[in-house]
Write a protein that holds these residues in place. Structure first.
Motif, PDB file in Angstrom:
ATOM      1  N   ASN A 223      24.337 -40.710  -3.709  1.00 36.95           N
ATOM      2  CA  ASN A 223      25.490 -39.993  -3.151  1.00 36.95           C
ATOM      3  C   ASN A 223      26.797 -40.739  -3.395  1.00 36.95           C
ATOM      4  OD1 ASN A 223      24.152 -37.663  -1.967  1.00 36.95           O
ATOM      5  ND2 ASN A 223      23.258 -39.107  -0.511  1.00 36.95           N
ATOM      6  N   GLY A 224      26.790 -41.569  -4.444  1.00 40.80           N
ATOM      7  CA  GLY A 224      28.006 -42.303  -4.797  1.00 40.80           C
ATOM      8  C   GLY A 224      28.300 -43.495  -3.912  1.00 40.80           C
ATOM      9  N   ILE A 225      27.316 -43.921  -3.101  1.00 40.77           N
ATOM     10  CA  ILE A 225      27.545 -45.020  -2.153  1.00 40.77           C
ATOM     11  C   ILE A 225      27.134 -46.359  -2.766  1.00 40.77           C
ATOM     12  CG2 ILE A 225      26.878 -45.989   0.081  1.00 40.77           C
ATOM     13  CD1 ILE A 225      26.524 -43.128   1.084  1.00 40.77           C
ATOM     14  N   VAL A 226      28.010 -47.346  -2.648  1.00 40.71           N
ATOM     15  CA  VAL A 226      27.767 -48.697  -3.169  1.00 40.71           C
ATOM     16  C   VAL A 226      27.925 -49.712  -2.040  1.00 40.71           C
ATOM     17  CG1 VAL A 226      28.605 -50.493  -4.747  1.00 40.71           C
ATOM     18  CG2 VAL A 226      28.549 -48.097  -5.501  1.00 40.71           C
ATOM     19  N   ASN A 227      26.993 -50.620  -1.949  1.00 36.90           N
ATOM     20  CA  ASN A 227      27.106 -51.738  -1.011  1.00 36.90           C
ATOM     21  C   ASN A 227      27.923 -52.854  -1.664  1.00 36.90           C
ATOM     22  OD1 ASN A 227      25.413 -51.070   1.413  1.00 36.90           O
ATOM     23  ND2 ASN A 227      23.870 -50.815  -0.187  1.00 36.90           N
ATOM     24  N   VAL A 228      28.923 -53.345  -0.956  1.00 33.39           N
ATOM     25  CA  VAL A 228      29.763 -54.432  -1.454  1.00 33.39           C
ATOM     26  C   VAL A 228      29.565 -55.650  -0.559  1.00 33.39           C
ATOM     27  CG1 VAL A 228      32.108 -55.186  -1.962  1.00 33.39           C
ATOM     28  CG2 VAL A 228      31.459 -52.799  -2.360  1.00 33.39           C
ATOM     29  N   LYS A 229      29.165 -56.781  -1.191  1.00 33.94           N
ATOM     30  CA  LYS A 229      28.990 -58.023  -0.446  1.00 33.94           C
ATOM     31  C   LYS A 229      30.338 -58.717  -0.299  1.00 33.94           C
ATOM     32  CE  LYS A 229      25.462 -60.538  -1.513  1.00 33.94           C
ATOM     33  NZ  LYS A 229      24.594 -61.484  -2.287  1.00 33.94           N
TER      34      LYS A 229
ATOM     35  N   ALA B 175      31.907 -50.550 -10.167  1.00 34.56           N
ATOM     36  CA  ALA B 175      32.002 -51.784  -9.399  1.00 34.56           C
ATOM     37  C   ALA B 175      33.453 -52.100  -9.034  1.00 34.56           C
ATOM     38  CB  ALA B 175      31.386 -52.941 -10.183  1.00 34.56           C
ATOM     39  N   ASP B 176      34.364 -51.927  -9.994  1.00 41.05           N
ATOM     40  CA  ASP B 176      35.783 -52.203  -9.722  1.00 41.05           C
ATOM     41  C   ASP B 176      36.323 -51.286  -8.629  1.00 41.05           C
ATOM     42  OD1 ASP B 176      35.779 -54.172 -11.621  1.00 41.05           O
ATOM     43  OD2 ASP B 176      36.814 -53.008 -13.164  1.00 41.05           O
TER      44      ASP B 176
ATOM     45  N   LYS C 194      31.849 -58.584  -4.070  1.00 37.71           N
ATOM     46  CA  LYS C 194      31.022 -58.234  -5.222  1.00 37.71           C
ATOM     47  C   LYS C 194      30.231 -56.974  -4.918  1.00 37.71           C
ATOM     48  CE  LYS C 194      27.503 -59.883  -8.419  1.00 37.71           C
ATOM     49  NZ  LYS C 194      26.548 -60.976  -8.750  1.00 37.71           N
ATOM     50  N   ALA C 195      30.399 -55.977  -5.773  1.00 43.48           N
ATOM     51  CA  ALA C 195      29.622 -54.741  -5.629  1.00 43.48           C
ATOM     52  C   ALA C 195      28.186 -54.994  -6.081  1.00 43.48           C
ATOM     53  CB  ALA C 195      30.264 -53.634  -6.465  1.00 43.48           C
ATOM     54  N   GLU C 196      27.229 -54.446  -5.353  1.00 46.26           N
ATOM     55  CA  GLU C 196      25.827 -54.636  -5.703  1.00 46.26           C
ATOM     56  C   GLU C 196      25.523 -53.958  -7.041  1.00 46.26           C
ATOM     57  OE1 GLU C 196      23.029 -56.332  -3.732  1.00 46.26           O
ATOM     58  OE2 GLU C 196      25.003 -57.264  -3.607  1.00 46.26           O
ATOM     59  N   PHE C 197      25.038 -54.760  -7.994  1.00 45.50           N
ATOM     60  CA  PHE C 197      24.810 -54.262  -9.353  1.00 45.50           C
ATOM     61  C   PHE C 197      23.812 -53.112  -9.385  1.00 45.50           C
ATOM     62  CE2 PHE C 197      22.216 -54.300 -13.211  1.00 45.50           C
ATOM     63  CZ  PHE C 197      23.188 -54.060 -14.176  1.00 45.50           C
ATOM     64  N   ASP C 198      22.701 -53.248  -8.644  1.00 46.38           N
ATOM     65  CA  ASP C 198      21.667 -52.209  -8.692  1.00 46.38           C
ATOM     66  C   ASP C 198      22.208 -50.855  -8.223  1.00 46.38           C
ATOM     67  OD1 ASP C 198      19.833 -53.960  -9.705  1.00 46.38           O
ATOM     68  OD2 ASP C 198      18.859 -54.384  -7.784  1.00 46.38           O
ATOM     69  N   ASP C 199      23.074 -50.862  -7.204  1.00 49.32           N
ATOM     70  CA  ASP C 199      23.681 -49.611  -6.734  1.00 49.32           C
ATOM     71  C   ASP C 199      24.536 -48.991  -7.835  1.00 49.32           C
ATOM     72  OD1 ASP C 199      22.506 -50.335  -4.368  1.00 49.32           O
ATOM     73  OD2 ASP C 199      24.377 -50.758  -3.307  1.00 49.32           O
ATOM     74  N   CYS C 200      25.361 -49.824  -8.450  1.00 49.12           N
ATOM     75  CA  CYS C 200      26.243 -49.334  -9.520  1.00 49.12           C
ATOM     76  C   CYS C 200      25.440 -48.843 -10.724  1.00 49.12           C
ATOM     77  CB  CYS C 200      27.208 -50.434  -9.957  1.00 49.12           C
ATOM     78  SG  CYS C 200      28.333 -51.002  -8.665  1.00 49.12           S
ATOM     79  N   LYS C 201      24.346 -49.531 -11.010  1.00 42.74           N
ATOM     80  CA  LYS C 201      23.502 -49.152 -12.148  1.00 42.74           C
ATOM     81  C   LYS C 201      22.893 -47.765 -11.953  1.00 42.74           C
ATOM     82  CE  LYS C 201      19.252 -50.494 -14.546  1.00 42.74           C
ATOM     83  NZ  LYS C 201      18.085 -51.423 -14.533  1.00 42.74           N
ATOM     84  N   VAL C 202      22.383 -47.499 -10.739  1.00 48.80           N
ATOM     85  CA  VAL C 202      21.782 -46.185 -10.458  1.00 48.80           C
ATOM     86  C   VAL C 202      22.825 -45.080 -10.630  1.00 48.80           C
ATOM     87  CG1 VAL C 202      20.828 -44.732  -8.634  1.00 48.80           C
ATOM     88  CG2 VAL C 202      19.992 -47.073  -8.934  1.00 48.80           C
ATOM     89  N   ILE C 203      24.010 -45.296 -10.103  1.00 55.90           N
ATOM     90  CA  ILE C 203      25.077 -44.290 -10.215  1.00 55.90           C
ATOM     91  C   ILE C 203      25.492 -44.111 -11.671  1.00 55.90           C
ATOM     92  CG2 ILE C 203      27.456 -43.738  -9.567  1.00 55.90           C
ATOM     93  CD1 ILE C 203      26.951 -45.293  -6.955  1.00 55.90           C
TER      94      ILE C 203
END
Length: 198
Positions: free
Chosen positions: A149-155, A188-189, A167-176
């Motif tokens: 649903n376009g949601i990314v976890n950012v640490k 990620a940006d 830092k945006a979680e890579f795996d979340d960005c990869k799936v999207i």
């Protein structure tokens, strides 16, 4: 509140700190007869079984042999004593021994690599930032469950009340990215920028 002295050092009240201090265990093994694929697999095994971090460094051993040092970092553990809890049924089970995290990781390294010995350094000090995760709704993949649903976890790393690392979680960005075709870097940006605005 924190203050700064003439040397530029941050001064804190006695009961406050800007970071966490941990005492960790570092395990290291030099290996010269293993494939990169197996090393990568072993690092995944270690990380999935309690290691805080695992990494590989290229080295040169005696007689000029190319090799790697496998490093594994974990929390100190005193769980070497058996678990004495008993079953409440009519036939209680025997006590189940509790295997410490460091013992489990040592066994994994011995079983899955060709090393004959592992160096162990205890009480390795590590300073780490306070951290938390922020869920960010991006413009990409909204409404698509397969794209999270376009949601990314950012640490977010915190130095006191100040954000000093994101830092945006890579795996979340990869799936999207795989679902929408939008580059991982773009996602990620955007997520990182949005996290800083919240």
């Amino acid at each position: 509140p924190t203050t700064t002295n003439l040397t530029g050092r941050i001064l804190l009240p006695p009961d406050q700190t800007l970071w966490n201090m941990d005492r960790l265990i570092l395990m290291q093994a030099n290996i010269d007869d293993i494939t990169p694929e197996i090393l990568s697999y072993v690092m995944d095994l270690l990380l999935n079984n309690g290691a805080i971090d695992a990494w590989v460094e290229p080295i040169v051993m005696k007689k000029g042999r190319s090799a790697h040092t496998l490093n594994c970092l974990c929390h100190s553990s005193n769980d070497h004593t058996p678990n004495t809890a008993t079953d409440t049924s009519t036939r209680p089970s025997p006590p189940v021994p509790v295997v410490s995290t460091d013992a489990k990781l040592l066994e994994l390294i011995f079983r899955h690599t060709t090393t004959l010995g592992i160096r162990i350094q205890r009480d390795v000090e590590r300073a780490s930032l306070q951290r938390r995760f922020i869920k960010v709704q991006t413009l990409y993949g909204a409404g698509d469950a397969e794209a999270r649903n376009g949601i990314v976890n950012v640490k977010v790393g915190m130095l006191g009340d100040e954000i000093v690392s994101t830092k945006a979680e890579f795996d979340d960005c990869k799936v999207i990215s795989e679902r929408t075709g939008v580059p991982v870097k773009t996602i990620a940006d955007y997520a990182t920028k949005k996290a800083l605005e919240e």
